[in-house]
Design a protein around this motif. Structure first.
Motif, PDB file in Angstrom:
ATOM      1  N   UNK A 204       0.861  -1.178   0.000  1.00 60.98           N
ATOM      2  CA  UNK A 204       0.000   0.000   0.000  1.00 60.98           C
ATOM      3  C   UNK A 204       0.899   1.230   0.000  1.00 60.98           C
ATOM      4  N   UNK A 205       0.655   2.159  -0.888  1.00 61.22           N
ATOM      5  CA  UNK A 205       1.527   3.312  -1.078  1.00 61.22           C
ATOM      6  C   UNK A 205       1.613   4.188   0.164  1.00 61.22           C
ATOM      7  N   UNK A 206       2.799   4.748   0.385  1.00 59.13           N
ATOM      8  CA  UNK A 206       2.981   5.751   1.426  1.00 59.13           C
ATOM      9  C   UNK A 206       2.180   7.019   1.127  1.00 59.13           C
ATOM     10  N   UNK A 207       1.823   7.216  -0.142  1.00 62.02           N
ATOM     11  CA  UNK A 207       1.134   8.450  -0.532  1.00 62.02           C
ATOM     12  C   UNK A 207      -0.300   8.510  -0.012  1.00 62.02           C
ATOM     13  N   UNK A 208      -0.832   7.389   0.410  1.00 57.62           N
ATOM     14  CA  UNK A 208      -2.197   7.365   0.928  1.00 57.62           C
ATOM     15  C   UNK A 208      -2.190   7.653   2.428  1.00 57.62           C
ATOM     16  N   UNK A 209      -2.790   8.754   2.874  1.00 52.16           N
ATOM     17  CA  UNK A 209      -2.762   9.086   4.302  1.00 52.16           C
ATOM     18  C   UNK A 209      -3.556   8.105   5.166  1.00 52.16           C
ATOM     19  N   UNK A 210      -4.515   7.437   4.566  1.00 52.16           N
ATOM     20  CA  UNK A 210      -5.296   6.435   5.291  1.00 52.16           C
ATOM     21  C   UNK A 210      -5.318   5.162   4.452  1.00 52.16           C
ATOM     22  N   UNK A 217      -4.481  -1.258  -2.672  1.00 56.38           N
ATOM     23  CA  UNK A 217      -3.303  -2.100  -2.603  1.00 56.38           C
ATOM     24  C   UNK A 217      -3.005  -2.855  -3.881  1.00 56.38           C
ATOM     25  N   UNK A 218      -1.851  -3.502  -3.865  1.00 53.07           N
ATOM     26  CA  UNK A 218      -1.431  -4.363  -4.968  1.00 53.07           C
ATOM     27  C   UNK A 218      -0.668  -5.561  -4.384  1.00 53.07           C
ATOM     28  N   UNK A 219      -0.790  -6.704  -5.017  1.00 52.83           N
ATOM     29  CA  UNK A 219      -0.032  -7.895  -4.580  1.00 52.83           C
ATOM     30  C   UNK A 219       1.250  -7.959  -5.406  1.00 52.83           C
ATOM     31  N   UNK A 250       6.288  -0.119   3.181  1.00 53.97           N
ATOM     32  CA  UNK A 250       5.029  -0.080   2.434  1.00 53.97           C
ATOM     33  C   UNK A 250       4.596  -1.466   1.968  1.00 53.97           C
ATOM     34  N   UNK A 251       5.435  -2.470   2.199  1.00 51.69           N
ATOM     35  CA  UNK A 251       5.105  -3.877   1.928  1.00 51.69           C
ATOM     36  C   UNK A 251       4.878  -4.604   3.247  1.00 51.69           C
ATOM     37  N   UNK A 252       4.175  -5.724   3.185  1.00 48.83           N
ATOM     38  CA  UNK A 252       4.000  -6.581   4.354  1.00 48.83           C
ATOM     39  C   UNK A 252       4.530  -7.974   4.057  1.00 48.83           C
ATOM     40  N   UNK A 253       4.823  -8.752   5.086  1.00 46.57           N
ATOM     41  CA  UNK A 253       5.322 -10.111   4.867  1.00 46.57           C
ATOM     42  C   UNK A 253       4.255 -11.011   4.239  1.00 46.57           C
TER      43      UNK A 253
END
Length: 260
Positions: A204-210, A217-219, A250-253
């Protein structure tokens, strides 16, 4: 030898060493593959006190970098400079059971999906073509491929297929290139084999405040297995809550278990 594996674009392992430590304590994967470490190998944090006494890595100062941390004994099994970019984007390790783990950080590709005006996009396509050709020449056997592949291939791997068709990471040319790479190695997408339907994102981009509420998102992060061991994979998970940790990547495991 059953084991659990995780892949995570950490976006600076030195900056986020505390998050890595928290993840290792809470989830305790047997193997953790990190991308975008942004550190020379000799400056990488030491996680051996948490039981991860085995590690292989390729590093660069402030850019790229891949590492494999393990509680299980591993031996380095090579590092490819695909497309001759001179980047630290691949490292491989072999477990004692003969399974080779490949950790990749595919180039992001810049902002414009046109190699004629954006050299980074050309590098991305060239990297994928080199991977494809390598798999055609030497079909993977007892292998796992993980990493930030920087492409969301399926329509439900992005928040809006229609709106992202001309956005780098989901353009038809990139999706086709990733598909050829996967087909060349007869790789099985373990995550989607376990979670076959529905929206699924790892970035999920850092550019999105929420980011959580917007959920744009993107996989981009993947776990693949060679066809001969794919049936041994199970229990895939994408750890969405990690995106909400303090000063996160900005990524998750992304995780999967293997009974081998």
């Amino acid at each position: 030898m059953p084991f659990t594996l995780a892949t995570w674009n950490i976006n600076s392992v030195r900056l986020r060493a505390g998050l890595v430590e928290r993840f290792l304590r809470e989830e305790a994967p047997d193997v953790l593959c990190l991308q975008e470490c942004k550190s020379p190998v000799d400056k990488l944090p030491d996680f051996s006190a948490l039981g991860y006494g085995h590690a292989v890595a390729r590093g660069q100062k402030g850019y790229n970098g891949v590492a494999i941390l393990s509680r299980l004994p591993i031996a380095e099994a090579g590092a490819e400079d695909h497309a001759g970019l001179g980047h630290a984007r691949h490292i491989a390790a072999r477990l004692e059971n003969g399974v080779t783990i490949h950790n990749h950080y595919v180039p992001a590709g810049g902002d414009v999906p046109d190699r004629q005006v954006n050299v980074k996009f050309g590098q991305k396509l060239d990297y994928l073509a080199a991977m494809r050709d390598a798999f055609r020449a030497d079909r993977p056997h007892r292998a796992i491929l993980v990493g930030d592949l920087n492409i969301a291939p399926r329509e439900d791997d992005v928040w809006s297929h229609r709106q992202l068709l001309k956005v780098v990471s989901h353009t038809p040319v990139e999706v086709a290139a990733l598909g050829e790479t996967q087909e060349a190695g007869a790789w099985v997408d373990v995550t989607r084999a376990d979670i076959p339907a529905g929206p699924l994102y790892s970035w999920w981009s850092y550019r999105s405040p929420d980011w959580d509420r917007a959920d744009k998102g993107r996989r981009l992060d993947h776990v693949w297995a060679s066809a001969d061991i794919a049936a041994a994979a199970h229990s895939s998970r994408v750890l969405r809550p990690v995106r909400g940790w303090d000063q996160p990547s900005d990524h998750v495991p992304v995780m999967a278990s293997f009974d081998l």
